[in-house]
Every structure is written in C-alpha cells, then in structure tokens.
Design a protein around this motif. Sequence first.
Motif, PDB file in Angstrom:
ATOM      1  N   THR A 135       0.814  -1.209   0.000  1.00 55.77           N
ATOM      2  CA  THR A 135       0.000   0.000   0.000  1.00 55.77           C
ATOM      3  C   THR A 135       0.853   1.266   0.000  1.00 55.77           C
ATOM      4  N   THR A 176       2.371   2.206  -3.180  1.00 55.38           N
ATOM      5  CA  THR A 176       1.346   2.334  -4.234  1.00 55.38           C
ATOM      6  C   THR A 176       1.379   1.180  -5.231  1.00 55.38           C
ATOM      7  N   GLY A 180       0.004  -1.958  -4.533  1.00 55.78           N
ATOM      8  CA  GLY A 180      -1.385  -2.380  -4.402  1.00 55.78           C
ATOM      9  C   GLY A 180      -1.729  -3.659  -5.128  1.00 55.78           C
ATOM     10  N   THR A 214      -6.568  -7.126   1.296  1.00 58.75           N
ATOM     11  CA  THR A 214      -7.095  -5.778   1.502  1.00 58.75           C
ATOM     12  C   THR A 214      -7.952  -5.777   2.757  1.00 58.75           C
ATOM     13  N   THR A 232      -3.165   4.885   2.436  1.00 64.21           N
ATOM     14  CA  THR A 232      -3.023   4.955   0.979  1.00 64.21           C
ATOM     15  C   THR A 232      -2.660   6.365   0.529  1.00 64.21           C
ATOM     16  N   ALA A 263      -8.267   4.173  -3.775  1.00 64.77           N
ATOM     17  CA  ALA A 263      -7.307   3.250  -4.384  1.00 64.77           C
ATOM     18  C   ALA A 263      -6.965   3.683  -5.806  1.00 64.77           C
ATOM     19  N   VAL A 267      -2.877   3.270  -6.364  1.00 67.48           N
ATOM     20  CA  VAL A 267      -2.597   2.011  -5.679  1.00 67.48           C
ATOM     21  C   VAL A 267      -3.295   0.874  -6.425  1.00 67.48           C
ATOM     22  N   TYR A 321      -5.942  -1.564  -5.850  1.00 64.39           N
ATOM     23  CA  TYR A 321      -5.991  -2.931  -5.325  1.00 64.39           C
ATOM     24  C   TYR A 321      -6.659  -3.872  -6.312  1.00 64.39           C
TER      25      TYR A 321
END
Lengths: 324, 324, 324, 324
Positions: C204, C207, C209, C214, C228, D203, D208, D210
């Motif tokens: 996270t 970045t 991700g 999660t 974030t 996000a 990021v 996810y």
Amino acid sequence: MTNYAPQAPTHKTKRAKIYWWLERPDREAAGPKRLEQALILLITLNVTAVVLETVDTIYAQWHSVFSIFEAISLCVFILEYLLRLWVAPEAEGAPSRWQWFRSPLAIIDLMAILPALLYLFVPIDLRMLRTFRMLRLLKLTRYSPALGMLMAVFEEEAGAFFAGLFILMLMLIFASSGAWLAEREAQPDAFGSIPQAMWWAVATLTTVGYGDVTPITVAGKVFGAVITVIGIGMAALPAGIIASGLNEQIHRRRASLERQFRNALNDGRICEKEATDIEAIRKQLGISRRTAENIRDTVYAETFAKMEETCPHCGEPWVQTRAD
Amino acid sequence: MTNYAPQAPTHKTKRAKIYWWLERPDREAAGPKRLEQALILLITLNVTAVVLETVDTIYAQWHSVFSIFEAISLCVFILEYLLRLWVAPEAEGAPSRWQWFRSPLAIIDLMAILPALLYLFVPIDLRMLRTFRMLRLLKLTRYSPALGMLMAVFEEEAGAFFAGLFILMLMLIFASSGAWLAEREAQPDAFGSIPQAMWWAVATLTTVGYGDVTPITVAGKVFGAVITVIGIGMAALPAGIIASGLNEQIHRRRASLERQFRNALNDGRICEKEATDIEAIRKQLGISRRTAENIRDTVYAETFAKMEETCPHCGEPWVQTRAD
Amino acid sequence: MTNYAPQAPTHKTKRAKIYWWLERPDREAAGPKRLEQALILLITLNVTAVVLETVDTIYAQWHSVFSIFEAISLCVFILEYLLRLWVAPEAEGAPSRWQWFRSPLAIIDLMAILPALLYLFVPIDLRMLRTFRMLRLLKLTRYSPALGMLMAVFEEEAGAFFAGLFILMLMLIFASSGAWLAEREAQPDAFGSIPQAMWWAVATLTTVGYGDVTPITVAGKVFGAVITVIGIGMAALPAGIIASGLNEQIHRRRASLERQFRNALNDGRICEKEATDIEAIRKQLGISRRTAENIRDTVYAETFAKMEETCPHCGEPWVQTRAD
Amino acid sequence: MTNYAPQAPTHKTKRAKIYWWLERPDREAAGPKRLEQALILLITLNVTAVVLETVDTIYAQWHSVFSIFEAISLCVFILEYLLRLWVAPEAEGAPSRWQWFRSPLAIIDLMAILPALLYLFVPIDLRMLRTFRMLRLLKLTRYSPALGMLMAVFEEEAGAFFAGLFILMLMLIFASSGAWLAEREAQPDAFGSIPQAMWWAVATLTTVGYGDVTPITVAGKVFGAVITVIGIGMAALPAGIIASGLNEQIHRRRASLERQFRNALNDGRICEKEATDIEAIRKQLGISRRTAENIRDTVYAETFAKMEETCPHCGEPWVQTRAD
C-alpha cells in the motif's frame, strides 16, 4: 504592516461595512475571520450531509434532519449570494455588479444555490440534485490562498499538460491495439475489441494496475511488460511538469521580491515604510519569511560589497552610508 | 509582430499560394487555420473509425460507411502528401523535394497512405492494415507545437533514460531470479522459470502491481517487500529525469530571451522593432508572456540601476557608456 | 580534440598495446571499439543463457549447447581478467596490480569467474552457481558512462535517501500496527500479526497495491484509506530527491564549464587550443553540446557588455579587442 | 575545525560530564558515540520485540524473555529520561528544565516510558500498551540529522501540501459520487453509497489500484478511466512539491554558504580561521563537500577576475578596493 486597530473600523456606508465583513479586505480583523470560519464549516457540513444521505440506513433515520439542514443552508447561501452581489462595487476598482456576476467565484456561488431553487418550481431528478449540491464544495476555493500557486502552475503549464495528455492518448491507442491483437482470441470478453482493451491499457499506463484484467498469452505478457515499463514514464510526466512549473513560479516570485529589495536598498538602507511595503508584497507572493530573509541577505551582501568600491574620479566611497 | 492584413496576401506563384495554405508560415491567417482544423478532425475521425471497427456489433452494422469513409480519407491524405511534396521547395532555405521526402514528418505522412495503397495491389492481412492505419495518429504531431519541448527533453536526456533503463533491466533480472529461487516450488505455474517470474517482477518494480501473481512463501514475501520498496525508486527515476530535463530546457530558453533583452536594452531603451523581434523569439521559444515580462523587468532593473549610478561626490557617471 | 590518426598507434611495449586495446584510453579508435562491443555481446548472451536455462523445456533440448557456451565464456572472461590484471600499471598514475585488484570493477570481474572456477574443484549447488553467473551482468557497468551521473546522484543524496527510508520504515510499522489492530479478528490469516500485516502495508505505502490482501472491516478501510493517501507521499519522496539531486549535479557541472569559458575569454577571445580544452572538459562533464553553446553565449554576452565600458581614468575602452 | 584531543576532556562538574556523554556536543568523541549506538540498538530491539510479540507462536515460546527485556528497557529509558532532564541546563543558552520538558524530543522520550509506567498502577489494555511501546521508534528521530532537511521541506511547503490535499479531497468526493451514480445498481455491495464508493476512489486516485473493487458497467469504466488518468496527476502533486521544496532548500543553503565565502574573501584570501568557520557552517547546513568546493571555486573566480582588472591604457586598477 499598518498598525491594526482591534475594534472594527467605522465605515461610511452600510454597504462598505458588509463588504468589510464578507470579503475580508482586512485579513487581521477578528470578526470577519470568525464569520469566514462559520461559512467554511457550513459548506463542509453540507457536503458531508450529501455524502451521508446516500447511505440508506442513515437516510432512513435522519431523513427530516437532512431536509431541515438543507433548507437552512440554502437560505444562508442565497443570502450570502445576494449580499455579495450587493457589495460587489465596494471592491478595488469599483467593478460593476455584472462584472462580479460573471466572475468564476460568483458562478460557483450561483451553482451552489440554483439547482435547489429550480427544484422548488420544476420537479427534477433528486439524484441529479444531490450531485449539484456536491458542487458547493467548490465554494471552498475562495478560502484557500495556497491553491493559487498550484492553479497558476496548472494554468501556465497547460501546454505541457496537453502535450503529455496527447502522448498518453497515443500510447493508450497503441497499447490497446497491441493487447487486442495479442489477447483477443484468448480472452474475447476482456480484449474482444480495442475499446474493451483500453480498460486494461488505462490501468497499466497509469500504473494503477487493478489486476481485474491481465494478459495471459505469452505474446500479451511480453507486450504488456513493455507497456508497463513505458507506464512509469507516462506517470512521471505530470510529476516532472509540476515540479518544473512550481520551480518556475518560485523562481519568478523570488526575482520579484529581489527587485523590491534592490530598489529599497539603492539609498543604502531599507526605511520602515519600505520594509512594510516589501512585507505586504512578500505575503501577496506567498513567499515564506525564511526565503525572504535569505533574499534580503543576498541583496545586502551585494550592496555592501559595492559600498567598498570607491569612485575613480575623486576617490570617495561609492555609496554614501546615510549621512542624510 | 508585423501588421497582419486580414485578406490573403497575393502570391507570385500558385505553388507559393498552396504552400501558404498548407504549411501555415503566417500563423495568424484565418483560412489556413480552418484548413488545419479540418485535417486534424479528419485524422481524429480516422483513428476513431479504426478503433470502432474492432467492435463486432458496430462493424456489422456500419461496415459500408467505414469503407466509404476510408476511401475518402485515403484520397485526401494522398492529395495532401502530393501537394506537400510539390510545395516543399517553398520552405525557408529552399530544400529539395528529396530532403523533404526524408524528413520525419514526411515519412509519417507516407506511412499513413502506403499500406492502404499497397493493399490495392497486394492482398495483405486486413488486421495488419488496420494497425498501420492507426499510425495516422502520428500525423497529429505536426500540429502540436507544445510537444516540441517534451521531445527536446527526451532527446537531450536520452543518455539518462538509457542509464535508467539499464538499472531497471538489472533490477528486473535480479528480482525475477530471487523470486524464482523463493517461489518456484510453491508456485511452479507462475514462478517456474526466470522468464515466467519476470511478469511479477515487471508489475512490482513499476509499482503497477496487478496482483494476478504474488509471492506466497515467507521468503518470497520478504524478498518481494524489498523489491517493492526498490520499485518506488525505479518509478522515481524517470520523474526525476524529466523534472530536471524540463528545468534545464526552461533555464536555457530563459537565458536566451534574457540575452535578447540585454542586447536590445544596451542603448537604454527597447525600440518598437526590437520589441517585435523579441516577441517573435519568445513565441518560438515557447516562453509564457508572464515569464517574459518577468525577465524583462529583471533586465530593466539591472540596466537602469547601472545607468543611474553617478558618483555622489563629483557627479560623474559611474560607468561611462562609450561616447560613440 | 587532438587529431586522430586512423591507424593504430605504435606502442613501445606489448603491454601498452594490450592496454590500448582493452581499456580504450583512445575513445575514437575503431579496433578497441569493436572488441568492446564483442565483450558486451558476450556478457548479454551469458545472462540470456542463464535466464533461458531455467526454462525446463529449453534446458532439456539445448543442454549441451549451454554447457559448451558456458565453457567458452568462462575461458574468455578468465583471459580478460588476467590481461586486465597484467596491463593495470599502464593506467594513468601507474597504479600497482594490488590497487587494481581491489577496485570495484576488478571485484565484479572476479565475481564473474570465481564461482564457476570453484565449481571445478568443490561440488557446490548448481542453483547457487547460476545465480552467481547472473552477476556477470554487473560487468556491463564498465561500458555505461551515462550511469556515472545517476550514481553520483545516489552517492551525494545518500543521506536524503536514508532519511526517506527511515520515514518509510516508521510509516510501515505504524501502518501494519494499525491494520493489525483493525483487521486481526476479521482476517486472522492475512493480518494475524504485525509481521503478516506488513505485506499489505508495503504494497500500500509503495502504491503497488497487489490487492491479494485488503482490509474488509470499516475501521480497516478507513485506516487503509489514510495510509493509501500517505503512500503517494512516500512514493513521491525518492522522485523529489532524485529530481533535486540531478538538478544539483547539472547546476554544478554547468558552473564548472562556465568558469572555463570565462577564463578562456578573459583576453577577449577563445583561441583554438582553449576551444579544444573546453570541448574535452565538456565531454568529461557529460554536458550536451547545446547546453554548452548556451553557456558560451551567456559568457560572451557578459564579456562583450564589459567591452563597451571605458576606463574612467583615461577614457579608453576597457577590454582591448585583440590588437595583438 | 578545532584540534580534537582524543581523551575525554576534564569537566568542571559531574552534570557537565554527563551532558557531554548524553547529548554529544563534541561529535568526534568516541565514548559518547558508542553510547549513542547502544541506545539506537536498544530502541531498534524494542520495536522488533513488540512486532514479534504479536506472532502467537513466538510469543508463546519466548514470553518470559520478552517480559525481562521490556523491564530492562524500561529502566534504561527511565534513567535516560531523568538524566537528560537533569543535564538540560547545560545546553547552550542554559534553558530551564521546564523548557526542555516541553520540547518535542522530551515529549517523545516521555511517551516512550509513561504508558508502561502507568500500567504498573492502572490495569490498561495490553494491546493499547503495545501500540504505545511502538512509539519508542520515534526516539530514533534524535539521531538522524539527515531528517532535518526533509522535515524543513515538509514544514515550509505545508501550504502547498494542504492545497494538494484539498484538491485530492475534492477529486475524491467527485470520483466517488460519479462511481456511485454509475455503479450503484450493478454493484450495490461495493458502490451502494458514496462513502462505500470512496474505497475504490482512494485506491484509484492514489494509483494504488488494489483491484478488489472495480467498475463493471460501461459508464463506470469510462468514468473510471478518466479518474485513473487524473490519478496520475494527483500522485504527481506531492512529488512535484517535494522536488521543488528540496530545490528551494538547497538553493537557500548554497546562497548562505556563498555569502560566507564572499565575506571571507573580501580581503583577497581565506585565512585559516575563516576556513574553519566556513567548514562548520557547511556541516551545519548539510552541504556536501563537493558542492562547497564548487561554490568556493565560483566565488574565487569572480573575486580574482575583479582584482586582476587594470586598465590596459593607464595601468590603474579598474575597481579600487578601499584604501584603509
């Protein structure tokens, strides 16, 4: 800075007084500052309310509170708009009300009230109405002087940003065409056409990388890897443009202040009035106190170096240290 | 700027007239501007058409419209190419047609028509043809003067970009080797060989992070975390290079303009002709009006400070400007 | 630049000749250049071979080819190492062989051959051997002059990078502690302990991700959103440091060259020998030709401005335009 | 630099001696350096212990070791705190103990011991206690001089960072409202309300990505693509601000040192004492030795150029340095 008298100054007209309260020409006055903070709070609460209304459980329970709050807010914002319209000619340069009406801040203020007003007469979709109420958030721009510098950067570097966007579009079409060629048979759902493949291309070139769609063929992965590497270049473009734009802004503002110091110092010293003027310009340019001191020291050092020079005609020192 | 006469100027030859329409030496003329906008629109529509043709449902229905549009576009682009070839010697320095033929813009124009022309004689793969038609997008580069600065940055910093790419390759091989060692038994499908592991390494080092493949062993996760942290450094390299490259470009252009102002001011004032010349150079360098004003002010301040200096004792000017 | 004679110069000793071939003191000579390219190709092929060997299907089939190629490569690298060791004293400053032996480039060269040599005597793990052979990639650093600037940035900004890494560590422990508190009951597999939660925190904050882990609780999502946002700050740190470090490097190199121009110009003109010297320094500093021209123009402009000044004692112009 | 005597200096009082050991005014002394390293090690071990305690298997086994280690650490930190409090008046400017008590570093030190001390008397939640023990990590900030520059950047650019955060908030609310409108019917679980949609918006805007929640409708994907592209701009803002802030810091520090050199050189040479002073200032400003040398060379070149100037006609010096 001029000496600030703690009590509110006496204004010639009522309009001047309201102008003094609403537009805060005197940044140090305590009353208008508190009014401003109250307005900022109201805007924030409004946006929070719109956000929370979309949560069904909250809306079901607090429903009527939201309605009352919206009614009150709307009244306040309408009153604020009308007052600002009324006092507009008090501003420097005495602009007409029509000029104020067309200014960006006035349009934002109007957008904050117009949809809700319209709703009283025409039954428009409630969902759209909510979205428009969201625009009240833009009213906050009035209160953020720090936004100015960033906005100036965006404005001045608009050309570079558009060029960057053009390169991004080019890469996007190139990436989605390639992915479509490589993956369209293996994954017809995700890469069946170039517009579909663009979803993957956008996520990749911006380094977001959701991962909901990824290439699975060898050709797709090799091509995808190349696009991914190009992606860090794409993502780097705006960072580079903003960094160099901010540098440019800072450089220019610093040069402005330097000229002020040099002008003030050309008689060998900075008198009180000059210091006050420079301080005002410093604030207006948004230059930090420490940076300003650094500029002043540099200008001082240069000027004093000059003082040691002597006139080649009569041998006297060049700059007279204030005999006057 | 020279005064602009609204009506089109009379040209000596037909070729000169077409050059004036197509290559827009006179940026202010209204007719050629509209022609340019029409060409930009045509290119955009072309690329949109190629993109939409890949959507089966759209292609099935509009099929014949696409064919007719392509035929018309091709004719226009061929005509444009031939005209540009014909008028090439009208450009400054009177280049030969062969010189124009080898220029990057001419090659792009040729690529936009050649594959479609070839198709008339040789039956090549339609899919490849579509991809080549996509290249018409590159024709837009002619119309984006703002791209110039970014391209100059890429060109000048090519060495730094290649060094960055080399570091990325090094890290990529290092990362995929490590992940292969750690994960090859736990996930033979995704990390069974170094080339396979590279898919994960690319996604990680560029901070894209699809998440379709991630390490699951403890050793793999620890190693992966280290690689991830290095990834933000990798992604930072191009941003840093672009930022410093843009700074360099801006610095250099500013210095150029500053010299122009200084030259113009060495007789104590900027005459009208000098102002026009500097304005033209400013536009050519792509410097914003506000930046130019700032540079001018700085040069003015320096020059006038020097001129005003007279010895306070004997009254003689400090620096004598040459008598002639 | 001294005139370059196309044929290889006659060297006093055999050692001097081999030094001339291997270490390329004369960057323009064609023979050594081709030798260098051959070595670069060999290194690249070696690393490619190691990468491909890990693909089982390829290894099964080409197995013996890989062995022979490795044997040949090893011989070449050993020969190269011994020759470089032998000719080391020919370098400027006549360093001892021991000094060369301890230099970073020599250590890289040794690492490229030592593990494979050891394998002849001690049966070490083949997998480890492969990894060590991968290190041959580092031999390429010798041939990339553009890496120098980036390395200088990393070296000079090491303090800033470590401070950034420290902030990252701090944030990492903070983020994983918070996520552990929020999610440990909902997802004991992914957030059961702080070390486990770190996998999410790394992905996270950088970045990247992945999205394999999660937060799912409301508290976890709110906390995760804050982390974030902080992540884009973390990812921005190295970009900022590299950008400002590169700027600093470029600024310093430019100042160096400017001093050279000023020194050369203090007699009013740049003679041929001076121009040659400056050109050599320019290349050494890695400054582009266009930047150098810009610096020269600025120095010229300043110097010529001075020429117009006249001596206050005798009224003659200050700098004599070369009467000599 | 003053000559450094290897043995510890004799201190007038015991308090002065302990100050010399704990606060390291003499950066070169070996004993205090080793004490500092021991404290850094202890802090690092403490944080590692808290992290490992959360792993159930480790905690079950080493349980008592952790307890003993915590007890010892606590004693050391309490002792350290009391000693620092006692010797506080020895610092330059002789601050009162109350002034030290309120300093940020003292508050961090207090936070490192207070929760554990409280636990002896009040039974607070063990989990909270662990989190507070984590705060001991902040004690490390005392030992990282390189953090200073980064912190100065964050402090000075606070306005720009807040403006950036404001833009991010605006975009966040805009993005989640749009996604909610487009996706709320297709994915009521993930986009059922604006607060829920914010998880996707955060996000995406921070790049990021996810991928646990992504738009699936066409409208949602088109809107999402636009937001994604805006995201690279959002992520670029802090990079740009940090880059330009660091540049500003470096520029200012360099200008400071330049003034020092100029002052020192105004009598034509830098004497030994001046060199020592400048060296101290250089270290304090955190300027690299190489940069300092570059600044010195530039100042030298300028000063000597000026000094050498004599009129070629009458031989008089161009600029007279004041006779006295």
